[in-house]
Scaffold this motif. Structure first.
Motif, PDB file in Angstrom:
ATOM      1  N   GLY A  40      43.316  89.725  20.503  1.00 55.07           N
ATOM      2  CA  GLY A  40      44.154  90.921  20.361  1.00 55.07           C
ATOM      3  C   GLY A  40      43.422  92.060  19.675  1.00 55.07           C
ATOM      4  N   LEU A  41      42.635  91.733  18.672  1.00 57.02           N
ATOM      5  CA  LEU A  41      41.864  92.762  17.978  1.00 57.02           C
ATOM      6  C   LEU A  41      40.824  93.384  18.907  1.00 57.02           C
ATOM      7  N   LEU A  42      40.182  92.564  19.697  1.00 53.93           N
ATOM      8  CA  LEU A  42      39.135  93.078  20.586  1.00 53.93           C
ATOM      9  C   LEU A  42      39.678  93.764  21.836  1.00 53.93           C
ATOM     10  N   ASN A  43      40.970  93.557  22.142  1.00 53.27           N
ATOM     11  CA  ASN A  43      41.572  94.217  23.304  1.00 53.27           C
ATOM     12  C   ASN A  43      41.668  95.725  23.129  1.00 53.27           C
ATOM     13  N   TYR A  44      41.554  96.199  21.913  1.00 51.47           N
ATOM     14  CA  TYR A  44      41.613  97.639  21.689  1.00 51.47           C
ATOM     15  C   TYR A  44      40.467  98.344  22.416  1.00 51.47           C
ATOM     16  N   TYR A  45      39.313  97.754  22.416  1.00 50.95           N
ATOM     17  CA  TYR A  45      38.116  98.455  22.895  1.00 50.95           C
ATOM     18  C   TYR A  45      38.101  98.749  24.392  1.00 50.95           C
ATOM     19  N   PRO A  46      38.495  97.847  25.286  1.00 51.63           N
ATOM     20  CA  PRO A  46      38.475  98.248  26.694  1.00 51.63           C
ATOM     21  C   PRO A  46      39.586  99.236  27.049  1.00 51.63           C
ATOM     22  N   HIS A  47      40.708  99.210  26.319  1.00 52.68           N
ATOM     23  CA  HIS A  47      41.868 100.021  26.684  1.00 52.68           C
ATOM     24  C   HIS A  47      42.048 101.248  25.794  1.00 52.68           C
ATOM     25  N   ARG A  48      41.565 101.191  24.567  1.00 52.55           N
ATOM     26  CA  ARG A  48      41.662 102.283  23.587  1.00 52.55           C
ATOM     27  C   ARG A  48      43.092 102.748  23.359  1.00 52.55           C
ATOM     28  N   ILE A  49      44.019 101.793  23.320  1.00 52.87           N
ATOM     29  CA  ILE A  49      45.405 102.112  22.978  1.00 52.87           C
ATOM     30  C   ILE A  49      45.874 101.145  21.906  1.00 52.87           C
ATOM     31  N   THR A  50      46.827 101.602  21.108  1.00 51.84           N
ATOM     32  CA  THR A  50      47.421 100.749  20.082  1.00 51.84           C
ATOM     33  C   THR A  50      48.930 100.765  20.255  1.00 51.84           C
ATOM     34  N   ASN A  51      49.607  99.936  19.505  1.00 43.51           N
ATOM     35  CA  ASN A  51      51.062  99.929  19.547  1.00 43.51           C
ATOM     36  C   ASN A  51      51.642 100.780  18.422  1.00 43.51           C
ATOM     37  N   GLY A  52      50.816 101.632  17.786  1.00 43.93           N
ATOM     38  CA  GLY A  52      51.279 102.494  16.703  1.00 43.93           C
ATOM     39  C   GLY A  52      52.448 103.390  17.085  1.00 43.93           C
ATOM     40  N   PRO A  53      52.373 104.124  18.216  1.00 45.11           N
ATOM     41  CA  PRO A  53      53.514 104.964  18.599  1.00 45.11           C
ATOM     42  C   PRO A  53      54.796 104.158  18.842  1.00 45.11           C
ATOM     43  N   LEU A  54      54.655 102.991  19.423  1.00 47.61           N
ATOM     44  CA  LEU A  54      55.821 102.146  19.658  1.00 47.61           C
ATOM     45  C   LEU A  54      56.434 101.676  18.343  1.00 47.61           C
ATOM     46  N   GLU A  55      55.588 101.290  17.388  1.00 50.38           N
ATOM     47  CA  GLU A  55      56.085 100.870  16.079  1.00 50.38           C
ATOM     48  C   GLU A  55      56.781 102.032  15.369  1.00 50.38           C
ATOM     49  N   GLY A  56      56.243 103.252  15.526  1.00 54.60           N
ATOM     50  CA  GLY A  56      56.893 104.423  14.937  1.00 54.60           C
ATOM     51  C   GLY A  56      58.264 104.662  15.542  1.00 54.60           C
ATOM     52  N   LEU A  57      58.373 104.510  16.858  1.00 54.93           N
ATOM     53  CA  LEU A  57      59.660 104.671  17.528  1.00 54.93           C
ATOM     54  C   LEU A  57      60.646 103.607  17.054  1.00 54.93           C
ATOM     55  N   ASN A  58      60.183 102.360  16.944  1.00 57.60           N
ATOM     56  CA  ASN A  58      61.054 101.295  16.449  1.00 57.60           C
ATOM     57  C   ASN A  58      61.536 101.597  15.037  1.00 57.60           C
ATOM     58  N   ASN A  59      60.660 102.153  14.206  1.00 55.62           N
ATOM     59  CA  ASN A  59      61.047 102.487  12.841  1.00 55.62           C
ATOM     60  C   ASN A  59      62.113 103.583  12.827  1.00 55.62           C
TER      61      ASN A  59
END
Length: 93
Positions: A40-59
């Motif tokens: 999961g940590l290494l999946n950031y590099y090929p896609h360059r996306i995070t779930n940060g915006p989704l977590e912000g929306l959930n908050n």
């Protein structure tokens, strides 16, 4: 790596063997957690996306839900969620 090196430097400042063992146990648990989430940590590099915006929306949704405590109408809650996307907030600073 620099942070890990600095944390390991703190190992030598422990007062006794018992606290040093607890310190090492904590470092090992952090390393084990990173190994469990390796892919999961290494999946950031090929896609360059995070779930940060989704977590912000959930908050934001959770905050509205807490503010809406006591509302009896689920439709009003849905309207508040839709309004959340239409609202613009000024930048702080």
């Amino acid at each position: 790596m620099y942070s890990m090196k600095e944390q390991l430097r703190l190992f030598w400042q422990q007062r006794n063997g018992k606290t040093a063992a607890a310190f090492l146990k904590q470092l090992i648990s952090i390393g084990a957690m990173m190994l469990r989430h390796w892919s999961g940590l290494l999946n950031y590099y090929p896609h360059r996306i995070t779930n940060g915006p989704l977590e912000g929306l959930n908050n934001k949704i959770k905050t509205i839900k807490r503010q809406a405590y006591g509302f009896r109408d689920m439709e009003y809650f849905k309207l508040r969620l839709y309004d959340m996307h239409a609202s613009t907030y000024p930048f702080a600073g």
